[in-house]
Design an enzyme around this catalytic site. Structure first.
Site, short mmCIF file in Angstrom:
data_model
loop_
_atom_site.label_atom_id
_atom_site.label_comp_id
_atom_site.label_asym_id
_atom_site.label_seq_id
_atom_site.Cartn_x
_atom_site.Cartn_y
_atom_site.Cartn_z
N VAL A 247 -17.24 16.60 1.30
CA VAL A 247 -17.69 17.63 0.37
C VAL A 247 -16.47 18.26 -0.31
O VAL A 247 -15.52 18.66 0.34
CB VAL A 247 -18.50 18.73 1.10
CG1 VAL A 247 -18.96 19.80 0.13
CG2 VAL A 247 -19.67 18.12 1.83
N GLU A 293 -19.41 0.24 -2.62
CA GLU A 293 -20.57 -0.44 -3.22
C GLU A 293 -20.68 -1.87 -2.70
O GLU A 293 -21.24 -2.75 -3.38
CB GLU A 293 -20.47 -0.42 -4.75
CG GLU A 293 -20.51 0.98 -5.35
CD GLU A 293 -21.84 1.69 -5.14
OE1 GLU A 293 -22.89 1.04 -5.21
OE2 GLU A 293 -21.82 2.92 -4.88
N HIS A 407 15.92 -10.66 -11.74
CA HIS A 407 17.04 -11.52 -11.38
C HIS A 407 16.81 -12.98 -11.80
O HIS A 407 17.69 -13.82 -11.65
CB HIS A 407 17.38 -11.40 -9.88
CG HIS A 407 16.52 -12.21 -8.95
ND1 HIS A 407 15.50 -11.65 -8.21
CD2 HIS A 407 16.53 -13.52 -8.63
CE1 HIS A 407 14.94 -12.60 -7.47
NE2 HIS A 407 15.55 -13.75 -7.71
N ASP A 455 13.62 -4.86 -9.54
CA ASP A 455 13.72 -6.29 -9.85
C ASP A 455 12.44 -6.74 -10.55
O ASP A 455 11.59 -7.41 -9.96
CB ASP A 455 13.94 -7.05 -8.54
CG ASP A 455 14.33 -8.50 -8.77
OD1 ASP A 455 14.64 -8.85 -9.93
OD2 ASP A 455 14.34 -9.27 -7.79
N SER A 551 11.12 -16.91 -6.32
CA SER A 551 11.37 -15.63 -6.98
C SER A 551 10.61 -15.49 -8.28
O SER A 551 10.40 -16.47 -8.99
CB SER A 551 12.85 -15.47 -7.29
OG SER A 551 13.51 -14.99 -6.17
N1 ARG Z 1 15.79 -14.49 -4.32
C1 ARG Z 1 15.05 -15.68 -4.02
C2 ARG Z 1 14.89 -16.54 -5.25
O1 ARG Z 1 15.62 -16.37 -6.16
C3 ARG Z 1 13.76 -15.35 -3.36
C4 ARG Z 1 13.99 -15.08 -1.95
C5 ARG Z 1 12.81 -14.69 -1.22
N2 ARG Z 1 13.19 -14.81 0.14
C6 ARG Z 1 12.44 -14.56 1.18
N3 ARG Z 1 12.90 -14.76 2.38
N4 ARG Z 1 11.23 -14.10 1.00
O2 ARG Z 1 14.08 -17.43 -5.30
#
Ligand code: ARG
Length: 609
Positions: A247, A293, A407, A455, A551
């Site tokens: 409430v 829901e 990166h 990143d 990555s």
């Molecule tokens: N920095 C890595 C890349 O450029 C990814 C690393 C991920 N590592 C991990 N242990 N989850 O691909």
């Protein structure tokens, strides 16, 4: 008909002292999440709740929409300043902006008189028996005690000039048998109303010993014992026992937004919000995580569409008849519930489609460890190729936009990259693959290549010649999470990519694995983990992890309604697949505003637009 004057002298009442704490046995401190309280969340905090249709979410706060941003459909309404508005949304938007325009009645304005709320027979202006005069009626009437709660009391106080609402729905004890009134008004509000005129009213016959509604409105100067109370964000104290009970006692909902558990009669959303049990399976999603829901009987979805007014009327009937069977037959509905209108307006707001896969290919074998993906399993997954090699993964989020890790890419090399959509195996190419050039790259301005903070990057793809939009036959965008409360530690999510295996073996075909979100990650990465910006995920034995080459790719989580969100971007980790070093991901929810600033709000806003 015989008319008798109200004989109030025979009524005894108490406004402050006779409140009996309900279910007071449970120690409420356990239910409240005190760390969360520091955020001072209210009904306008869109990381916890949905905004109203006349509001939009800007930087985590529901702010007033401009009237022209309201849907055009609807029926006109009349405001207290004598002006008619094309829809209820338009009026609420004006009211939200300047607080002067308040709802008076449905339909255009005519000379039908006023709506008024008065507090009577109290010791001060801020308390008393509530009387209401409805538009088009000539006399004031009492409010029935039945169904009178804090939600209604709060609205009555706003009407009487007390912006923090009620302190108490003070109790009336009817000591004399002298019931001279034959009728009272039964009122029902939802909590978003700024005047009782928006609530639904029905007339009820007094039945024997009838109590009438009273209220004590909160005034900041009132001296109260702060003992065992919960401090609402609006400054009002409420008994601790009323926090996390579903409430909205505070009026700003701050007593329901930071809960670890909920009291009986209410339901805990995964996002830590308590909602009343009546809101479960009512056809409107209340939990931002959607589970209120889920598992409901079909009935609601099947409700026939009708004009808003007749829907309101139906709703009123439903409320007085079905949900509250204790209400006697002789109720007469006087005003329609604007809640139905609000729901209807909500259904007219623009919707985007994301995170829902085509019905094929939903079945997967559940095997622990990286598993090969099939076409259509990860329609948001893209590969970023540079000089013929897969450099990184990426996530399609709609339009021409790809989300990836900062990166992974350099703006100066934009023309060297290719975005491959619908790719599974880069040796044995499957059909339906798309190859796009890059238009531009946006790196987060706070990206730090040393600490891996922020990143995150956006890639805008080039449109094909003469094309207005980016079109990819087999890609489906993943949804961008707008709130950090959509998923929680221990939730199971999925990572995917063409990255290396644990033994540094090369991978040619897209693989995926299930990982759990991990809390308290600084214990694994002291001084390297930034809670707000990063997310950890892995398995207890470490057998599933992202690795070199993954990555920029997705960590996706799917909610109760089967909608998939890009919760993380593969960022870093110490080695691969070691239980003491989980994978670290960029927490996408933290960057919703940054993303929407660059790609446009309309492209990624599912709600709160
Ligand atoms: N920095 C890595 C890349 O450029 C990814 C690393 C991920 N590592 C991990 N242990 N989850 O691909």
């Amino acid at each position: 008909m015989k008319r008798v004057h109200a004989a109030l002298l025979f009524l005894s009442f108490c406004l402050t002292s006779c409140e009996v704490p309900s279910a007071g046995a449970v120690p409420q401190e356990d239910l409240v999440d005190t760390k969360c309280l520091l955020n001072k969340y209210t009904h306008r905090s869109c990381s916890k709740v949905f905004c109203q249709p006349w509001e939009k979410c800007v930087d985590g706060t529901c702010t007033c929409k401009l009237p022209y941003q309201c849907p055009k459909n609807g029926t006109s309404v009349c405001s207290t300043d004598g002006k008619s508005y094309p829809t209820y949304c338009h009026l609420k938007s004006y009211g939200c902006l300047n607080r002067r325009a308040k709802f008076l009645k449905n339909g255009i304005c005519t000379a039908e008189g006023k709506f008024s709320v008065t507090l009577n027979f109290g010791n001060t202006d801020s308390e008393g028996i509530v009387k209401v005069k409805l538009v088009g009626q000539d006399k004031e009437m009492f409010i029935c005690k039945n169904n009178w709660g804090m939600v209604e009391a709060n609205v009555a106080c706003y009407d009487s000039g007390f912006p923090q609402g009620a302190l108490n729905t003070a109790k009336w004890i009817h000591s004399s048998g002298d019931t001279s009134n034959t009728e009272c008004l039964q009122v029902r509000c939802q909590g978003f109303e700024t005047t009782l005129a928006e609530c639904s009213f029905s007339k009820r016959r007094f039945l024997g010993q009838q109590e009438v509604a009273t209220v004590l409105c909160y005034t900041p100067d009132a001296d109260l014992q702060a003992h065992e109370s919960f401090q609402c964000v609006n400054g009002k104290p409420i008994p601790l026992g009323r926090a996390c009970d579903g409430v909205n006692d505070c009026g700003d909902q701050s007593d329901e937004l930071c809960c670890r558990g909920c009291q009986e009669g209410s339901f805990l959303c995964k996002s830590g919000v308590c909602i009343p049990n009546q809101h479960r399976c009512n056809g409107e999603v209340d939990c931002i995580t959607g589970e209120d829901e889920i598992g409901c009987a079909e009935s609601h979805e099947g409700r026939a569409p009708a004009t808003p007014l007749s829907r309101s009327f139906q709703d009123g009937l439903l409320h007085s008849g079905v949900e509250h069977p204790e209400v006697p037959e002789e109720t007469e509905i006087l005003t329609a519930a604007m809640d139905t209108e609000r729901k209807w307006i909500k259904s007219l707001l623009p919707k985007i489609s994301c995170g829902i896969k085509r019905p094929t290919h939903t079945r997967r074998k559940r095997i622990v460890g990286g598993k090969p993906a099939q076409t259509g399993d990860f329609p948001w997954q893209v590969a970023i190729k540079e000089e013929g090699k897969i450099k990184c993964g990426g996530i399609y989020i709609g339009g021409c936009w790809i989300l990836t890790a900062a990166h992974c890419v350099r703006p100066s090399r934009a023309h060297h990259y290719q975005i491959w959509t619908s790719l599974i195996d880069w040796i044995q190419l499957n059909s339906g693959i798309g190859v796009q050039k890059v238009e531009r790259i946006i790196i987060h301005e706070g990206y730090n290549g040393t600490t891996y903070q922020n990143d995150i990057a956006l890639i805008e793809m080039k449109k094909h010649l003469k094309q207005e939009e980016c079109v990819f036959a087999n890609s489906i965008p993943a949804c961008v999470p707008w709130s950090p409360y959509l998923f929680q530690p221990k939730d199971s999510c999925i990572i995917s990519g063409w990255g290396r295996e644990k033994d540094n073996q090369k991978v040619y075909s897209l693989r995926w694995g299930e990982v759990n979100l991990i809390s308290n990650c600084s214990q694994y990465y002291p001084n390297r983990y930034y809670e707000k910006e990063m997310e950890c995920a892995g398995t207890t034995d470490g057998s599933i992890d992202a690795c070199k080459g993954d990555s920029g790719g997705p960590l996706v989580c799917t909610n109760a309604n089967n909608v998939t969100y890009v919760w993380g971007i593969v960022s870093w980790g110490e080695n691969c697949g070691q239980p003491e070093f989980p994978g670290v991901y960029t927490k996408v929810a933290n960057y919703f505003d940054w993303i929407s600033y660059h790609v446009g709000r309309a492209l990624i806003s599912q709600y709160n637009v």
